[in-house]
Design an enzyme around this catalytic site. Structure first.
Site, PDB file in Angstrom:
ATOM      1  N   LYS A 196      21.595  21.660  70.252  1.00 55.62           N
ATOM      2  CA  LYS A 196      20.956  20.396  69.870  1.00 55.62           C
ATOM      3  C   LYS A 196      21.439  19.961  68.493  1.00 55.62           C
ATOM      4  CE  LYS A 196      17.166  19.255  67.732  1.00 55.62           C
ATOM      5  NZ  LYS A 196      17.643  18.085  66.970  1.00 55.62           N
ATOM      6  N   SER A 249      15.690  23.743  57.681  1.00 56.14           N
ATOM      7  CA  SER A 249      14.777  24.020  56.579  1.00 56.14           C
ATOM      8  C   SER A 249      13.975  25.299  56.818  1.00 56.14           C
ATOM      9  CB  SER A 249      13.812  22.850  56.394  1.00 56.14           C
ATOM     10  OG  SER A 249      12.911  22.813  57.474  1.00 56.14           O
ATOM     11  N   GLU A 270      19.126  30.412  59.584  1.00 52.80           N
ATOM     12  CA  GLU A 270      19.907  30.116  58.387  1.00 52.80           C
ATOM     13  C   GLU A 270      19.185  28.958  57.724  1.00 52.80           C
ATOM     14  OE1 GLU A 270      21.647  28.858  55.826  1.00 52.80           O
ATOM     15  OE2 GLU A 270      23.378  28.117  56.948  1.00 52.80           O
TER      16      GLU A 270
END
Lengths: 492, 277
Positions: A196, A249, A270
């Site tokens: 996505k 985030s 990450e």
């Protein structure tokens, strides 16, 4: 020493240089409407789900994008599962590798087109997409292509097999590069993927879909669903997904970790960062200035591993800041498609407002705000001039929180110990830089940093052979290198 | 002939190299192998917090020792256990051999897991293993002393400080390990032993923000895993779930008790010397 004498002429670059535009001319048509790529076919998506993606440099609409709902995500996951079971999971590694080599070559061949598209979609300068993003995208596929038939050596003493279907959710700051970071190791290890892209940067992923089809990658091995948070949530929650790889985030990383808790789904995260850039008095200061610039203004500071906290040894702080300001005043801000541009546009109006809000918070908490560039900041589009915040404290919001913009908070230290303590005084732990010409100090400080990546006399360096990823709240799992294979392998 | 009245021992917590009672003053009664009642200190949330604080302080000095020295200290623990073998629970030989196994990894595991990465620029790039820091570990009670030493030694060899969370029902094995530790050369705080109600201790550990990793033996914690993962989301905590202690941790399992730290070092001499001098 480096102290500027009062008699030195001050450089006044703004307006002094004739900045003739050098626009990138490679045509890269933008489709009017983007759908999804499921089971090897481009599907238009549902009319009622369409949303508009904007061009950051102008603020004008760029294209219409369909958002996938749970049903469309389900079709993508089903296609991925079927491709895993029927062809990809059991394919000899050498054959899988050949597909990846093909994809890498094809990306190289179309790299300029992709670079232009990426710059228009993301707002980052063509100099970066052309010279950094795209070469790295191809390099990642080349690197992991070579691993596909060597997986017996990936984990010491263990036979391995793929995990299965990976759901990969990527951010808007390096759209195609993050797709490559996710896809290349997943495919090399025999997993199939539902990817996505970020809702504000869908263009290059869909062009990648074209490339995958041209490379005759078996249908369903890679599926791409567009959309925002709801699409991502549908992917995360789908019971047919064995692994989630997320870049974004820390806040969303927590949500995903909670949502998958107890499900047995494997995760790599990450997440955010608040990287320290430590400059000792014995550093090669001109190189350090360049490094600080690269660290925070590369991609307008919209980099999770940005060196957003500058820590300067007290004795050279004033002189170093002078040098830094002089260098910032040579940075050209403006049209991302101009080959001269150093600083492009932020990715979205939301990001622009977020960065402006943080600068305002800094100001309110007592920071001195300094902005510079070689030319005026364009009035149209989402631009923020390179910004320094001085007079800030370790406890200030702008020192603690990730701003994700061209905003550098400047602090000082006296001893290596203090530098280490200040650098580590954050909940993040993604990347940091150390600048010194003294090797013993360099290694001592580098190894003491709670940071997944440390650049010693460098900043923002990336390579497919080099593991990248965070400690603490910056996430877990690595991308790149042999360690980048581990999250996509099960022990047999 | 009148039987000699034996001396009962309350099994205490072992924190920071000292045997302490729970600050709560609470104990739990268990039955030992001879079906005699034994009181075990019941570690509280406050005990755990204190143990984590002490473990945190122990991480830097422990990780800072040479790998050779850490291996020596682990081997010394095996020597101490061997000396106590007659008094240990049945099957303790396997536990002692396991300590020896991990002692040997200490100065070798880095060579197996680290990498020198050929990056396309003039930098030396290496990926090294860096300790996680403080790990709370819940071994499977069914594994007895072997489970405890496996969790403790695997973490110690990777440079972590450990707080072992032990269900009071396995307190005998916990005491065996703690008493060997106390006479070994392990610096206080590197391996801490807390007994009590396991689920309670695990929840407290999961709620504590200064715990870097949770090491969970499947058998001990299967039913709690979802909750513990969800609680860990707040701090993106590392979770290592091991099947049990039948086999020693493999290199890739040991890897999960460490962070990969990638270091780029410029191998390029700035032209014309460093201009900053």
């Amino acid at each position: 020493m480096n102290q500027q004498k009062p008699s030195d002429p001050t450089l006044k670059l703004r307006g002094a240089l004739p900045l003739a535009p050098a626009p990138e001319r490679c045509p890269a048509p933008v489709p009017e409407r983007l759908g999804h790529f499921i089971g090897g076919e481009v599907v238009p998506g549902r009319d009622e789900s369409l949303f508009t993606s904007y061009e950051p440099a102008t603020g004008e609409p760029l294209c219409q994008v369909a958002a996938a709902d749970a049903e469309e995500v389900d079709r993508a996951v089903t296609a991925a599962r079927s491709a895993f079971d029927r062809v990809w999971g059991g394919m000899p590694g050498a054959e899988r590798g050949k597909y990846l080599y093909r994809i890498a070559r094809r990306i190289q061949e179309r790299s300029r087109e992709l670079a232009v598209l990426e710059s228009r979609d993301n707002g980052k300068p063509i100099r970066e997409t052309r010279d950094v993003d795209l070469p790295l995208v191809a390099a990642h596929f080349f690197y992991y292509a070579g691993w596909a038939d060597k997986l017996d050596y990936a984990i010491p003493g263990q036979r391995v097999r793929p995990v299965g279907v990976a759901g990969q959710i990527i951010p808007w700051n390096f759209p195609l590069l993050m797709a490559a970071w996710k896809l290349a190791p997943a495919l090399a290890t025999g997993n199939t993927v539902v990817l996505k892209p970020a809702e504000t940067t869908p263009l290059t992923a869909m062009m990648l879909a074209e490339i995958l089809a041209e490379a005759e990658l078996p249908p369903g091995v890679v599926n791409i669903v567009n959309g925002a948070g709801a699409t991502g949530a549908a992917l995360v929650d789908h019971p047919g997904v064995d692994k989630i790889a997320f870049t974004g985030s820390t806040e969303v990383g927590r949500i995903i970790t909670r949502a998958t808790a107890g499900s047995g789904k494997r995760l790599t995260m990450e997440l955010g960062g608040k990287g320290a850039n430590i400059v000792f008095a014995d550093a090669a200061l001109d190189q350090a200035v360049e490094g600080v610039i690269d660290g925070i203004f590369f991609n307008q500071g919209q980099v999770c591993c940005a060196g957003s906290r500058l820590l300067i040894e007290e004795g050279i702080a004033a002189a170093f800041l002078d040098r830094l300001k002089r260098r910032i005043e040579t940075l050209r801000i403006g049209d991302p498609l101009d080959k001269n541009t150093d600083v492009g546009a932020l990715n979205s109006v939301e990001q622009l407002q977020r960065v402006q809000r943080y600068i305002e918070i800094g100001r309110r908490q007592g920071a001195a705000v300094w902005q510079g560039s070689a030319c005026p900041t364009p009035e149209q589009g989402y631009f923020v001039a390179p910004t320094l915040l001085t007079g800030v404290q370790q406890t200030d919001t702008v020192v603690r929180e990730e701003i994700f913009g061209p905003v550098l908070s400047v602090l000082t230290f006296r001893t290596p110990d203090e530098a280490i303590r200040k650098a580590n005084d954050t909940e993040y732990g993604l990347a940091a830089s150390v600048w010194t010409e003294k090797a013993s100090k360099l290694f001592e400080v580098a190894h003491a940093l709670n940071s997944g990546v440390v650049w010693a006399n460098g900043a923002n360096l990336f390579d497919p052979a080099s593991p990248f990823g965070g400690m603490r709240h910056s996430g877990f799992g690595r991308e790149g290198g042999i360690a980048g294979l581990w999250p996509y392998l099960e022990i047999q | 002939m009148s039987a000699r009245l034996t001396i009962d021992k309350t099994l205490k917590l072992y924190v920071g190299g000292k045997f302490i009672r729970s600050e709560s003053g609470r104990t739990m009664p268990i039955e030992d192998e001879d079906h005699r009642a034994v009181n075990v200190a019941r570690g509280s949330r406050k005990d755990l917090r204190e143990a984590i604080r002490i473990a945190r302080a122990a991480t830097g000095p422990w990780a800072g020792r040479t790998a050779y020295n850490r291996g020596q200290i682990l081997y010394r623990l095996a020597e101490m256990l061997e000396g106590r073998l007659p008094s240990l629970s049945p099957g303790a030989e396997a536990a002692i051999d396991r300590v020896v196994h991990h002692a040997g990894w200490s100065d070798k595991i880095a060579a197996v897991l680290s990498a020198l990465n050929p990056v396309s620029t003039t930098y030396v790039n290496y990926a090294r293993m860096r300790p996680l820091g403080v790990v709370c570990a819940a071994p499977d009670p069914a594994d007895g002393l072997l489970g405890l030493v496996e969790a403790a030694a695997a973490n110690a060899v990777m440079g972590n400080a450990t707080v072992l969370l032990i269900d009071a029902r396995s307190a005998t094995a916990a005491a065996e390990l703690a008493e060997a530790l106390a006479t070994s050369d392990f610096p206080g705080g590197v391996i801490n032993v807390l007994t009590g109600e396991l689920a309670e201790l695990l929840h407290h550990a999961a709620d504590h923000d200064d715990v870097d990793g949770l090491y969970l033996a499947h058998g001990a914690t299967a039913s709690l895993q979802g909750e513990l993962e969800a609680a860990g989301a707040r701090v993106l905590r590392r979770m290592l779930v091991v099947p049990g202690a039948a086999r020693p941790a493999t290199p890739i399992q040991l890897q999960k008790l460490a962070e990969v730290q990638t270091v780029w070092v410029s191998a390029y001499e700035p032209q014309g010397g460093a201009p900053g001098y």
